[in-house]
Design a protein around this motif. Structure first.
Motif, short mmCIF file in Angstrom:
data_model
loop_
_atom_site.label_atom_id
_atom_site.label_comp_id
_atom_site.label_asym_id
_atom_site.label_seq_id
_atom_site.Cartn_x
_atom_site.Cartn_y
_atom_site.Cartn_z
N ALA A 1 9.76 9.62 10.64
CA ALA A 1 10.87 9.83 9.70
C ALA A 1 11.28 8.55 8.99
CB ALA A 1 12.06 10.45 10.44
N SER A 2 10.85 7.39 9.48
CA SER A 2 11.15 6.16 8.76
C SER A 2 10.19 5.95 7.59
CB SER A 2 11.10 4.95 9.70
OG SER A 2 9.78 4.73 10.14
N ALA A 3 9.06 6.62 7.62
CA ALA A 3 8.06 6.48 6.56
C ALA A 3 8.04 7.68 5.62
CB ALA A 3 6.67 6.28 7.16
N ILE A 4 8.61 8.80 6.03
CA ILE A 4 8.61 10.01 5.22
C ILE A 4 10.02 10.58 5.18
CG2 ILE A 4 7.71 12.36 4.97
CD1 ILE A 4 5.22 11.37 6.51
N GLY B 1 5.40 6.81 -1.60
CA GLY B 1 6.05 5.77 -0.80
C GLY B 1 5.27 4.48 -0.86
N TRP B 2 5.91 3.41 -0.38
CA TRP B 2 5.27 2.09 -0.33
C TRP B 2 5.55 1.45 1.01
CZ3 TRP B 2 1.98 1.47 -4.08
CH2 TRP B 2 2.23 1.97 -5.35
N LYS B 3 4.59 0.71 1.51
CA LYS B 3 4.79 -0.08 2.71
C LYS B 3 4.12 -1.44 2.51
CE LYS B 3 0.83 1.93 5.10
NZ LYS B 3 0.39 2.71 6.24
N VAL B 4 4.69 -2.45 3.10
CA VAL B 4 4.16 -3.80 2.99
C VAL B 4 3.26 -4.05 4.20
CG1 VAL B 4 4.76 -6.25 2.96
CG2 VAL B 4 6.17 -4.60 1.70
N GLU B 5 2.03 -4.42 3.93
CA GLU B 5 1.08 -4.74 5.00
C GLU B 5 1.04 -6.22 5.32
OE1 GLU B 5 -2.75 -3.12 4.01
OE2 GLU B 5 -2.13 -1.10 4.57
N ASP B 6 1.37 -7.06 4.34
CA ASP B 6 1.29 -8.50 4.57
C ASP B 6 2.30 -9.19 3.67
OD1 ASP B 6 0.24 -10.90 5.65
OD2 ASP B 6 -1.02 -11.17 3.87
N ARG C 1 0.85 -1.20 0.00
CA ARG C 1 0.00 0.00 0.00
C ARG C 1 0.88 1.24 0.00
NH1 ARG C 1 -3.67 -2.99 -1.28
NH2 ARG C 1 -5.06 -4.01 0.18
N PRO C 2 0.33 2.38 -0.46
CA PRO C 2 1.11 3.63 -0.38
C PRO C 2 1.26 4.08 1.08
CG PRO C 2 -0.80 3.88 -1.84
CD PRO C 2 -0.93 2.55 -1.17
N VAL C 3 2.37 4.73 1.38
CA VAL C 3 2.58 5.32 2.71
C VAL C 3 1.62 6.49 2.89
CG1 VAL C 3 4.23 6.57 4.17
CG2 VAL C 3 4.99 4.58 2.86
N ARG C 4 1.51 7.34 1.88
CA ARG C 4 0.60 8.50 1.92
C ARG C 4 -0.52 8.26 0.91
NH1 ARG C 4 1.78 12.55 5.82
NH2 ARG C 4 0.18 13.63 4.66
N GLU C 5 -1.74 8.58 1.28
CA GLU C 5 -2.90 8.38 0.41
C GLU C 5 -3.11 9.54 -0.57
OE1 GLU C 5 -4.59 5.61 0.00
OE2 GLU C 5 -3.43 4.64 1.59
N GLU C 6 -2.55 10.71 -0.25
CA GLU C 6 -2.74 11.87 -1.13
C GLU C 6 -2.07 11.63 -2.49
OE1 GLU C 6 -2.14 13.40 3.13
OE2 GLU C 6 -1.14 11.97 1.82
#
Length: 190
Positions: free
Chosen positions: A140-143, A163-168, A121-126
């Motif tokens: 600061a680890s996500a942005i 950005g991207w983050k792994v949820e699963d 999923r994206p880190v920021r939805e905007e």
């Protein structure tokens, strides 16, 4: 030289230093006042007490990444997208159209691996380009701040990458004796 046998200039130097120290340190002044009033030295504040040293935060413990999981992912990318074959190939002798066609196949395979084994999923939805304000204490680890970074939060800027983050993560289980370092077995045609 013993403390009780200070020369005139030694006493003058001590008096001048003490005078300015008393002007700049209210606790020292109170301690000297108590000493002059005849209170025992044990009750007085130390004359030259050093400032308490700041407590240093312990360095964060570094976690070791699992090489098996990284090798497993690389093996999946090789199996479904021929990723290692593509990256290790010397592409200088190929035309741009041939490279583009190969890249399309690798892209499709890599995308399939990511979608099968990860929820990303994206880190920021905007939307990219959107104006945002980052309050004090942002993660600061996500942005990551880029550009002319001066001062402290709140920061005002535009999103250049969401950005991207792994949820699963859904990597397959490995047999106990599986050698994950072999990301693609050699093939021998008979």
């Amino acid at each position: 030289m013993p403390d009780s046998n200070l020369s005139f200039f030694g006493r003058l130097s001590l008096a001048m230093g003490t005078f300015f120290a008393i002007l700049g340190n209210r606790e020292l002044a109170a301690g000297i006042k108590r000493l002059r009033a005849g209170e025992p030295a044990a009750q007085a504040a130390p004359v030259s007490a050093p400032a308490p040293a700041p407590v240093a935060e312990p360095a964060p413990a570094l976690k070791e990444a699992s090489p098996v999981a990284a090798l497993q992912l690389l093996g999946l990318l090789q199996r479904d997208a021929r990723f290692v074959d593509f990256v290790e190939e010397d592409i200088a002798r190929y035309a741009d159209a041939e490279i583009g066609a190969a890249a399309r196949l690798v892209h499709d395979g890599c995308r399939a691996v990511l979608r099968e084994h990860f929820t990303i999923r994206p880190v920021r939805e905007e939307a990219e380009g959107s104006r945002v304000t980052l309050a004090d204490g942002f993660d600061a680890s996500a942005i990551r701040l880029t550009g002319n970074v001066v001062g402290s939060a709140p920061f005002h800027g535009a999103i250049s990458h969401r950005g991207w983050k792994v949820e699963d993560v859904r990597l397959p289980r490995l047999a106990e004796r599986h050698d994950a370092s072999v990301i693609a077995p050699a093939e021998v045609e008979l």
